[in-house]
Motif scaffolding. Structure first.
Motif, mmCIF file in Angstrom:
data_model
loop_
_atom_site.group_PDB
_atom_site.id
_atom_site.type_symbol
_atom_site.label_atom_id
_atom_site.label_comp_id
_atom_site.label_asym_id
_atom_site.label_seq_id
_atom_site.Cartn_x
_atom_site.Cartn_y
_atom_site.Cartn_z
ATOM 1 N N ALA A 1 112.362 54.519 21.417
ATOM 2 C CA ALA A 1 112.517 54.237 19.990
ATOM 3 C C ALA A 1 112.527 55.533 19.183
ATOM 4 C CB ALA A 1 111.392 53.330 19.518
ATOM 5 N N ARG A 2 113.051 55.429 17.965
ATOM 6 C CA ARG A 2 113.026 56.592 17.075
ATOM 7 C C ARG A 2 111.623 56.810 16.519
ATOM 8 N NH1 ARG A 2 114.615 57.600 11.183
ATOM 9 N NH2 ARG A 2 114.853 59.871 11.138
ATOM 10 N N LEU A 3 110.885 55.743 16.295
ATOM 11 C CA LEU A 3 109.523 55.852 15.778
ATOM 12 C C LEU A 3 108.558 55.358 16.852
ATOM 13 C CD1 LEU A 3 108.451 55.110 12.161
ATOM 14 C CD2 LEU A 3 106.900 54.686 14.063
ATOM 15 N N ILE A 4 107.682 56.254 17.286
ATOM 16 C CA ILE A 4 106.776 55.981 18.397
ATOM 17 C C ILE A 4 105.342 56.100 17.918
ATOM 18 C CG2 ILE A 4 105.999 56.770 20.668
ATOM 19 C CD1 ILE A 4 108.809 57.846 21.141
ATOM 20 N N LEU A 5 104.558 55.064 18.174
ATOM 21 C CA LEU A 5 103.116 55.102 17.943
ATOM 22 C C LEU A 5 102.466 55.220 19.312
ATOM 23 C CD1 LEU A 5 102.758 52.288 15.244
ATOM 24 C CD2 LEU A 5 103.134 54.726 14.921
ATOM 25 N N ALA A 6 101.958 56.398 19.606
ATOM 26 C CA ALA A 6 101.518 56.715 20.966
ATOM 27 C C ALA A 6 100.018 56.556 21.126
ATOM 28 C CB ALA A 6 101.945 58.134 21.337
ATOM 29 N N ALA A 7 99.623 56.136 22.308
ATOM 30 C CA ALA A 7 98.207 55.995 22.648
ATOM 31 C C ALA A 7 97.658 57.348 23.106
ATOM 32 C CB ALA A 7 98.034 54.952 23.745
ATOM 33 N N ALA A 8 96.354 57.417 23.225
ATOM 34 C CA ALA A 8 95.734 58.637 23.747
ATOM 35 C C ALA A 8 96.162 58.857 25.192
ATOM 36 C CB ALA A 8 94.213 58.537 23.650
ATOM 37 N N GLU A 9 96.233 60.122 25.599
ATOM 38 C CA GLU A 9 96.627 60.524 26.948
ATOM 39 C C GLU A 9 98.059 60.104 27.254
ATOM 40 O OE1 GLU A 9 93.746 59.141 29.737
ATOM 41 O OE2 GLU A 9 92.108 60.268 28.841
ATOM 42 N N CYS A 10 98.903 60.107 26.228
ATOM 43 C CA CYS A 10 100.315 59.779 26.434
ATOM 44 C C CYS A 10 101.059 60.931 27.099
ATOM 45 C CB CYS A 10 100.974 59.430 25.102
ATOM 46 S SG CYS A 10 100.822 60.720 23.839
ATOM 47 N N ALA A 11 100.497 62.134 27.055
ATOM 48 C CA ALA A 11 101.123 63.304 27.680
ATOM 49 C C ALA A 11 100.078 64.397 27.803
ATOM 50 C CB ALA A 11 102.321 63.782 26.856
ATOM 51 N N GLU A 12 100.382 65.390 28.606
ATOM 52 C CA GLU A 12 99.496 66.537 28.733
ATOM 53 C C GLU A 12 99.652 67.446 27.510
ATOM 54 O OE1 GLU A 12 97.226 67.568 30.906
ATOM 55 O OE2 GLU A 12 97.385 65.703 32.056
ATOM 56 N N PRO A 13 98.560 67.930 26.944
ATOM 57 C CA PRO A 13 98.680 68.859 25.815
ATOM 58 C C PRO A 13 99.398 70.138 26.220
ATOM 59 C CG PRO A 13 96.432 68.038 26.044
ATOM 60 C CD PRO A 13 97.168 67.630 27.280
ATOM 61 N N VAL A 14 100.002 70.799 25.253
ATOM 62 C CA VAL A 14 100.653 72.079 25.506
ATOM 63 C C VAL A 14 99.579 73.109 25.859
ATOM 64 C CG1 VAL A 14 102.030 73.926 24.468
ATOM 65 C CG2 VAL A 14 102.556 71.526 23.963
ATOM 66 N N SER A 15 99.797 73.858 26.934
ATOM 67 C CA SER A 15 98.779 74.814 27.360
ATOM 68 C C SER A 15 99.348 76.134 27.866
ATOM 69 C CB SER A 15 97.903 74.195 28.457
ATOM 70 O OG SER A 15 98.694 73.866 29.589
ATOM 71 N N GLU A 16 100.645 76.217 28.081
ATOM 72 C CA GLU A 16 101.201 77.408 28.720
ATOM 73 C C GLU A 16 102.086 78.248 27.800
ATOM 74 O OE1 GLU A 16 100.109 78.248 31.478
ATOM 75 O OE2 GLU A 16 99.171 76.401 32.161
ATOM 76 N N THR A 17 102.278 77.840 26.563
ATOM 77 C CA THR A 17 103.149 78.586 25.653
ATOM 78 C C THR A 17 102.533 78.642 24.266
ATOM 79 O OG1 THR A 17 104.395 76.549 25.208
ATOM 80 C CG2 THR A 17 105.309 78.053 26.848
ATOM 81 N N ARG A 18 102.929 79.668 23.522
ATOM 82 C CA ARG A 18 102.617 79.751 22.094
ATOM 83 C C ARG A 18 103.857 79.397 21.299
ATOM 84 N NH1 ARG A 18 101.997 84.612 19.937
ATOM 85 N NH2 ARG A 18 102.884 85.650 21.762
ATOM 86 N N HIS A 19 103.644 78.905 20.087
ATOM 87 C CA HIS A 19 104.748 78.511 19.239
ATOM 88 C C HIS A 19 104.542 79.126 17.850
ATOM 89 C CE1 HIS A 19 106.369 75.468 22.112
ATOM 90 N NE2 HIS A 19 105.131 75.592 22.569
ATOM 91 N N GLU A 20 105.609 79.176 17.077
ATOM 92 C CA GLU A 20 105.554 79.901 15.805
ATOM 93 C C GLU A 20 104.666 79.241 14.769
ATOM 94 O OE1 GLU A 20 109.426 82.115 14.567
ATOM 95 O OE2 GLU A 20 109.997 80.130 15.279
ATOM 96 N N ALA A 21 104.692 77.913 14.705
ATOM 97 C CA ALA A 21 104.037 77.193 13.608
ATOM 98 C C ALA A 21 104.504 77.767 12.272
ATOM 99 C CB ALA A 21 102.520 77.267 13.735
ATOM 100 N N ARG A 22 105.811 77.966 12.165
ATOM 101 C CA ARG A 22 106.395 78.574 10.963
ATOM 102 C C ARG A 22 106.287 77.611 9.783
ATOM 103 N NH1 ARG A 22 112.585 80.197 11.360
ATOM 104 N NH2 ARG A 22 111.705 81.341 13.169
ATOM 105 N N PRO A 23 105.721 78.057 8.660
ATOM 106 C CA PRO A 23 105.590 77.165 7.496
ATOM 107 C C PRO A 23 106.953 76.818 6.911
ATOM 108 C CG PRO A 23 104.110 79.054 7.327
ATOM 109 C CD PRO A 23 105.069 79.361 8.438
#
Length: 409
Positions: free
Chosen positions: A231-253
């Motif tokens: 679906a285009r809109l997803i309401l996800a449960a806990a543990e739906c995926a592994e958290p990001v742990s191996e890369t950094r991202h910009e978090a550009r405002p």
């Protein structure tokens, strides 16, 4: 002198048990390869010399050979510089609206960002939409490529209609390929369903897996799985995926191109209602004061929990001794807790108890034994008598509240 290799079964058991107080003393920091008792060459895959400490504190094995033969080793205190993932011109966006309970990313939020990162792939960017002020400083390591902060008094408190208007503006400007919200009781579930109704989308709810063009959601009180197209809109449960742990991202405002219209509120927020912490189920409590065998004055313990506004918990030893009811037992054999702050008083840290608090954000330990496993697990440790420390906490809280009343007057 005999050349027969003699084995010490107890020492070998301690060397395998990482939670034993003497485990570190029996580890040879320089020994990564040795001859076993049967003449077989043994290698230690957990030696830091053979790898590095990952971003989540996990030892990673370096199979590239880049660290071999250099004679140097990394220590756990050395910060590993993660590779920076940059998306200059995103082909599309995956929008995430985290709950941000307490102004910080929860474990559920980080799972959601991990799923968004997977859906975004290498060409897309993860856009995080955050309402109000926050205290989070790790958006980059959580997988956020673009960060949109929507602050203002109109978003404070319970304002779902105003927030839906803002998300509609985000949808018009960024046209996300997917919207991801946590299917939680802390706001994400309701906001996601309101947004779906406003956008005319049929949301996929309680999603715990999304692969390719399919997603799987839970139904029937968690006893049944329902598969449907992604679906285009997803309401996800806990543990739906592994958290990001191996890369950094910009978090550009980023900012919205136009001002969001003010909504005429049909709902009046009267503010939070005081709730008795004793009535909060431990699995849902945000702040837990837990006592163990080291607590000698249980009346003082109860007064401290009341003064701090904390939900009471206990170790199995305290429950077996009759100091606390069985419903308050924390651990693998009791209740698994996800508190933002877990204050453990007089708890040594049995493996079952440590398993039960594994999802807690911050752990504070009060104990007389500086070498116990709870002290090793804690983010902040206080070595001292539990009664004296609890009494000092009560006095400090009372002084802080009295000072607040004087300032208000």
């Amino acid at each position: 002198m005999s050349e027969i290799i003699r084995r010490d079964p107890r020492a070998e058991w301690i060397a395998r048990n990482r939670l034993h107080p003497l485990h570190a003393a029996l580890q040879s920091q320089n020994q990564t390869v040795w001859i076993g008792p049967n003449g077989i060459v043994r290698k230690n895959p957990h030696a830091i010399a053979a790898g590095f400490i990952g971003p989540a504190g996990i030892k990673r094995i370096d199979r590239s050979g880049a660290q071999q033969g250099t004679g140097t080793r990394r220590s756990a205190s050395v910060e590993v510089q993660l590779p920076l993932h940059v998306v200059e011109q995103p082909a599309y966006y995956v929008a995430v609206v985290p709950d941000m309970v307490g102004g910080r990313l929860s474990s559920h939020d980080k799972d959601l960002l991990g799923l968004a990162r997977r859906l975004a792939g290498s060409e897309g960017a993860v856009l995080a939409v955050v309402f109000g002020e926050h205290k989070e400083s790790a958006f980059d390591s959580a997988g956020v490529d673009r960060l949109l902060l929507l602050d203002g008094e109109q978003y404070q408190g319970y304002a779902p209609e105003q927030r839906v208007l803002a998300l509609r503006a985000v949808d018009n400007q960024f046209a996300p390929r997917h919207w991801l919200l946590p299917d939680s009781r802390t706001g994400g579930g309701e906001l996601g369903r309101r947004l779906a109704a406003s956008l005319g989308e049929r949301p996929a709810t309680r999603v715990w897996q999304a692969e390719g063009e399919r997603c799987v959601g839970r139904a029937g009180a968690g006893q049944q799985d329902i598969q449907r197209p992604l679906a285009r809109l997803i309401l996800a449960a806990a543990e739906c995926a592994e958290p990001v742990s191996e890369t950094r991202h910009e978090a550009r405002p980023v900012e919205l191109a136009w001002q969001v219209a003010r909504n005429l509120p049909r709902i009046e927020d009267l503010g939070p209602v005081a709730v008795d912490p004793a009535q909060i189920p431990m699995a849902e409590a945000e702040f837990i004061l837990s006592g163990g065998n080291g607590v000698k004055d249980w009346e003082l313990f109860h007064r401290a929990a009341s003064a701090l506004g904390a939900t009471e918990g206990a170790s199995r030893v305290a429950v077996d001794d009759g100091h606390m009811p069985r419903s308050r037992q924390v651990g693998a054999t009791g209740t698994w807790v996800t508190a933002r702050v877990y204050l453990a008083v007089g708890i040594s840290g049995a493996i079952q108890h440590l398993q039960g608090i594994g999802a807690c954000d911050k752990v504070v330990a009060v104990n007389l034994d500086p070498g116990c496993d709870m002290i090793k697990r804690a983010d902040l440790s206080v070595i001292g008598d539990s009664s004296a420390i609890l009494q000092a906490l009560i006095e400090r809280v009372a002084a802080w509240r009295q000072e607040g009343r004087r300032d208000a007057a």
